[in-house]
Design a protein around this motif. Sequence first.
Motif, PDB file in Angstrom:
ATOM      1  N   THR A 230       1.930   7.026  -6.840  1.00 16.84           N
ATOM      2  CA  THR A 230       1.152   8.013  -7.091  1.00 16.84           C
ATOM      3  C   THR A 230       1.459   9.440  -6.737  1.00 16.84           C
ATOM      4  OG1 THR A 230      -0.755   6.471  -6.554  1.00 16.84           O
ATOM      5  CG2 THR A 230      -1.480   8.438  -6.603  1.00 16.84           C
TER       6      THR A 230
ATOM      7  N   GLU B 132       0.814  -1.208   0.054  1.00 19.78           N
ATOM      8  CA  GLU B 132      -0.022  -0.054  -0.015  1.00 19.78           C
ATOM      9  C   GLU B 132       0.802   1.437  -0.001  1.00 19.78           C
ATOM     10  OE1 GLU B 132      -2.380  -0.440   3.438  1.00 19.78           O
ATOM     11  OE2 GLU B 132      -3.874  -1.886   2.592  1.00 19.78           O
ATOM     12  N   THR B 133       1.838   1.224   0.864  1.00 16.49           N
ATOM     13  CA  THR B 133       2.773   2.357   0.746  1.00 16.49           C
ATOM     14  C   THR B 133       3.622   2.676  -0.615  1.00 16.49           C
ATOM     15  OG1 THR B 133       3.202   2.004   3.207  1.00 16.49           O
ATOM     16  CG2 THR B 133       4.915   3.303   2.190  1.00 16.49           C
TER      17      THR B 133
ATOM     18  N   THR C 115       2.319   1.834  -3.509  1.00 18.84           N
ATOM     19  CA  THR C 115       1.297   2.301  -4.434  1.00 18.84           C
ATOM     20  C   THR C 115       1.061   3.809  -4.170  1.00 18.84           C
ATOM     21  OG1 THR C 115       0.230   0.344  -4.401  1.00 18.84           O
ATOM     22  CG2 THR C 115      -1.165   2.168  -5.227  1.00 18.84           C
ATOM     23  N   THR C 116       1.155   4.320  -2.946  1.00 13.73           N
ATOM     24  CA  THR C 116       0.761   5.418  -2.450  1.00 13.73           C
ATOM     25  C   THR C 116       2.117   6.354  -3.037  1.00 13.73           C
ATOM     26  OG1 THR C 116      -0.439   5.074  -0.569  1.00 13.73           O
ATOM     27  CG2 THR C 116       0.325   7.116  -0.989  1.00 13.73           C
TER      28      THR C 116
END
Length: 277
Positions: free
Chosen positions: A68, A61-62, A64-65
């Motif tokens: 982005t 998740e980190t 992916t963030t």
Amino acid sequence: MPKQIISASEMERYGYCPLSWYLDLRGIDAEGDEVNTGVEKHKVIGDSLKNLLVEEEKSRETSTTLMTIVGLIMAVVTIALIILWLSTDVLRQNMGVILLIIGIGWMLIAAFFLYKLLLSTEKIDQLRDDYNLGEETIETPDGLTEETPVLKSRKYNLAGRPDYMIKENDLRIPVEVKTGRRPKAPFFSHVLQIGAYCLLSEETFQKSPTHGQIRYGFENEPHNVDWEPKLKTLVLEKIEEMNDVLEGRTKAHRNHKRVGKCNNCSRRKGCPERLRN
């Protein structure tokens, strides 16, 4: 009347001693310090594996963030440079400068997420090193599906949940972790249990695993148990034997003549066939 569902852990108890398995069904609980110690150690192992998977999910998740944010930074900086390069209007140039400042601000945020990612990666590497997991992709039964945390086979009335599974492309290799010392060869009852998990993996994912693994502690190399026709036949035979007992066609009896095994059995006090010195 439908057959009673048999669990893979029950098959392990049946392989150890059919009568001990039957006594457990009749409500005679296992006794002894080694039983409680084993349960506690197994819980620690399960919690550690869940912590690893949670950490890996947080890391994804980190990542992916972070990607982005990097994309946003590139877009903002590109627009700002285009404005500054092409515009002669002071107001637009000021807008370009503001966008550059925003881009720098996003860079600070990106640096924070990069720091989190590095810490998470370090923790994951340490956990994998502690448990000798290498780079293999692992899953716990809880993570297979939200609706079915336990593997089930309606065809064989069998259910179970291995400690974790190794994902190799479209294969799932079941792994069972034991807390005792590592023997030269895995015990028969443990082979029977991992065989049940291989059967469940085959039924659940419609793809036969090449083998299952039995690990006697994470510090030792695992025993690989080939999922071959001979083992599958044995598992199915034992399921049928257990069903015969459950349906009253036969009775469960002690399967050995070893006094020492009876003395070390956790259900020795309630056993009518216990061997004595």
